[in-house]
Design an enzyme around this catalytic site. Structure first.
Site, PDB file in Angstrom:
ATOM      1  N   ASP A 118       4.965  -6.490 -15.838  1.00 54.28           N
ATOM      2  CA  ASP A 118       4.159  -6.960 -14.899  1.00 54.28           C
ATOM      3  C   ASP A 118       4.810  -8.417 -14.209  1.00 54.28           C
ATOM      4  O   ASP A 118       4.732  -9.258 -15.040  1.00 54.28           O
ATOM      5  CB  ASP A 118       2.799  -7.012 -15.523  1.00 54.28           C
ATOM      6  CG  ASP A 118       1.717  -7.225 -14.326  1.00 54.28           C
ATOM      7  OD1 ASP A 118       2.262  -7.505 -13.027  1.00 54.28           O
ATOM      8  OD2 ASP A 118       0.526  -7.308 -14.749  1.00 54.28           O
ATOM      9  N   ASP A 158       4.544  -4.514  -7.927  1.00 52.41           N
ATOM     10  CA  ASP A 158       4.823  -5.611  -9.109  1.00 52.41           C
ATOM     11  C   ASP A 158       4.750  -5.024 -10.429  1.00 52.41           C
ATOM     12  O   ASP A 158       4.951  -5.834 -11.546  1.00 52.41           O
ATOM     13  CB  ASP A 158       4.121  -6.807  -8.814  1.00 52.41           C
ATOM     14  CG  ASP A 158       2.658  -6.570  -9.040  1.00 52.41           C
ATOM     15  OD1 ASP A 158       2.043  -5.302  -9.166  1.00 52.41           O
ATOM     16  OD2 ASP A 158       1.845  -7.409  -9.084  1.00 52.41           O
ATOM     17  N   GLU A 159       4.682  -3.791 -10.822  1.00 49.70           N
ATOM     18  CA  GLU A 159       4.492  -3.316 -12.208  1.00 49.70           C
ATOM     19  C   GLU A 159       5.327  -2.038 -12.362  1.00 49.70           C
ATOM     20  O   GLU A 159       5.434  -1.248 -11.477  1.00 49.70           O
ATOM     21  CB  GLU A 159       2.956  -3.040 -12.598  1.00 49.70           C
ATOM     22  CG  GLU A 159       2.166  -4.289 -12.440  1.00 49.70           C
ATOM     23  CD  GLU A 159       0.670  -3.770 -12.857  1.00 49.70           C
ATOM     24  OE1 GLU A 159       0.456  -3.104 -13.819  1.00 49.70           O
ATOM     25  OE2 GLU A 159      -0.435  -3.863 -12.010  1.00 49.70           O
TER      26      GLU A 159
END
Length: 396
Positions: free
Chosen positions: A9, A105-106
C-alpha cells in the site's frame, strides 16, 4: 504448502507524488484536493504533516483549512499517478507474476514460488520497500501473511513505510484483539449491525456461531466469520488477468446549476466519448445505457434503457442518454450534477439479430471515424478534437 501473500500500500500516494515532483513541499502540510470553483472541493489525499493536524480524506477543503491554517492545496494530476503506479507494478513484477491491483495504489502479491530465489515473505517485502523508496522516492507499507485478507490488514496496521508480518501461528494473538472495522469487507453499516449483537472485535466475530451471523447478515455473515478465522483461499490473480468490468461510467458536477439541454447535450457527448473509447480499447460493447441526475436540492435519480443491439459508439450512447433526460423531464429543476453509464457489457462481435431498419454500413463508417478520433487524441491530446456542440456552451 502454505502461501506467502504480500499486500503493498503506497503511503499517502497522491500527496507523495506531489512531494516527489516538488521537494519543497516535503516539509509542509499539503492536501491534494479537487477544485473548489468547480464544486469538487474535497480532500483526496494528505501527507503525514497534514494528517497530524487532523485533516481527513473526503472532508471539504474549508474544513481542512480550518484545522490547518498553513495547509497547501495541490491539484490532482492523474496522469502522474498512473505513471508511478505502473512503475511500482514493474518492481512488483520482478518478484512474482501474480500481482493483483486493488486500486491505483494497492496490490496483492503471491510470492510463494519466489521464496527460494529471494528469501521469505518479510525479506521480499524489505527488498520491495527499499527499492520503491530508493528508485521512485515513495514509501510503501507492506503486510505479509498467509492469505489476502490478513495481508491487507497487516499493511494497515503500521504506516508509513513499515512491514507487518502476520504468520499463521500468531494470527489469533495479532488479529483477534482488533476492532471488527479492521477486517476487509466490514463497513460502517455492517459494523453497526455487529455491534448490536455484541460483536466488537475480530475475535468476537471468529467465535460467533456461523448460523447466527447468517441470520443477521445472510451469506456475507458466514463469509466474514470464515475470514476472521483465517479461512481465505481466494487466489492472487495473474499480472495479465483481464477482468471484464460490469459497467463503465463518467459523471460531472456543474460549475453552475443548469436547466439547459445544450449544456447537458455537450456534457453527455463529452462523457460518452470517454466511455466509448474505453469500450473500444477493451473490445467490449454495451447493451444498456443509464443516466444519473442530481438536482440542486441534492435529490438524485437514475434512469436506464436497453439498446436494440450492443454498441461501442459514443454517438449512440449519448443520444440514448439525451432521450432519457427528455423522457423523464429532468430539466424541470436546476441540475447540479449529471452522468452517464453503460451496463450489461459483452465481448465485441457478440451475435445479435438485425432487422430491416438497421444500417450496419453506417455504423461501420461511424466506428471507423471514432477509431480515427481515438488515434488523434492519443497522439495529440484529448482536446485536439472536439465536438461542435461543445463550442456553443460554457465549460461545465
Amino acid at each position: 504448502m502454505q502461501r506467502t501473500i504480500l499486500h503493498c500500500d503506497l503511503n499517502n500516494f497522491f500527496a507523495s507524488v506531489a512531494c516527489h515532483d516538488n521537494p519543497q513541499l516535503c516539509s509542509k502540510p499539503i492536501a491534494v484536493c479537487g477544485s473548489v470553483k468547480e464544486r469538487r472541493g474535497i480532500v483526496l489525499a494528505k501527507n503525514e504533516l497534514a494528517k497530524s493536524f487532523g485533516v481527513k480524506t473526503a472532508e471539504p477543503v474549508w474544513q481542512a483549512q480550518a484545522k490547518c491554517r498553513d495547509l497547501i492545496i495541490v491539484a490532482p494530476d492523474y496522469d502522474r499517478y498512473l505513471r508511478f503506479s505502473a512503475l511500482v507494478t514493474q518492481i512488483y513484477s520482478e518478484y512474482t507474476d501474480q500481482v493483483e491491483a486493488f486500486g491505483i495504489d494497492e496490490c496483492w502479491l503471491d510470492v510463494t514460488g519466489s521464496r527460494l530465489l529471494f528469501g521469505d515473505g518479510e525479506q521480499i517485502a524489505e527488498r520491495i520497500r527499499n527499492r520503491v523508496k530508493n528508485e521512485l522516492g515513495l514509501t510503501v507499507s507492506i503486510g505479509v501473511s498467509f492469505n489476502k485478507v490478513f495481508a491487507k490488514l497487516g499493511s494497515d496496521l503500521k504506516k508509513p513505510d513499515a512491514i507487518t508480518v502476520i504468520p499463521y501461528t500468531e494470527y489469533k494473538n495479532i488479529v483477534w484483539p482488533l476492532k471488527i472495522s479492521c477486517l476487509l469487507g466490514i463497513g460502517p453499516n455492517t459494523e453497526k449491525k455487529l455491534h448490536n449483537i455484541g460483536i466488537f472485535t475480530i475475535g468476537n466475530l471468529a467465535a460467533t456461531n456461523p448460523a447466527v451471523l447468517k441470520s443477521f447478515l445472510g451469506k456475507n455473515g458466514e463469509l466474514l466469520g470464515s475470514l476472521a478465522n483465517g479461512h481465505d483461499p481466494s487466489p492472487v490473480k495473474h499480472l495479465t488477468f483481464r477482468n471484464i468490468p460490469k459497467s463503465i461510467g463518467r459523471s460531472n458536477t456543474f460549475i453552475k446549476d443548469t436547466t439547459s439541454s445544450l449544456v447537458i447535450r455537450s456534457l453527455l457527448f463529452s462523457l460518452s466519448d470517454e466511455i466509448a473509447s474505453i469500450l473500444r480499447t477493451e473490445c467490449l460493447e454495451a447493451k444498456t445505457v443509464q443516466i444519473f441526475v442530481r438536482h440542486n436540492d441534492f435529490s438524485s435519480n437514475v434512469f436506464q434503457t436497453i439498446l436494440k443491439h450492443p454498441t461501442q459508439l459514443s454517438t449512440v450512447i449519448a443520444k440514448e442518454g439525451m432521450l432519457l433526460f427528455q423522457k423523464h423531464g429532468c430539466y424541470d429543476r436546476p441540475i447540479r450534477a449529471a452522468g452517464i453509464r453503460v451496463l450489461d457489457l459483452c465481448e465485441k462481435h457478440s451475435a445479435y439479430q438485425l432487422d430491416i431498419f438497421d444500417n450496419p454500413e453506417k455504423e461501420t463508417k461511424l466506428l471507423t471515424i471514432e477509431n480515427c478520433v481515438d488515434t488523434i487524441r492519443n497522439r495529440f491530446g484529448k482536446q485536439s478534437v472536439s465536438r461542435a456542440v461543445s463550442l456553443f456552451c460554457d465549460k461545465f
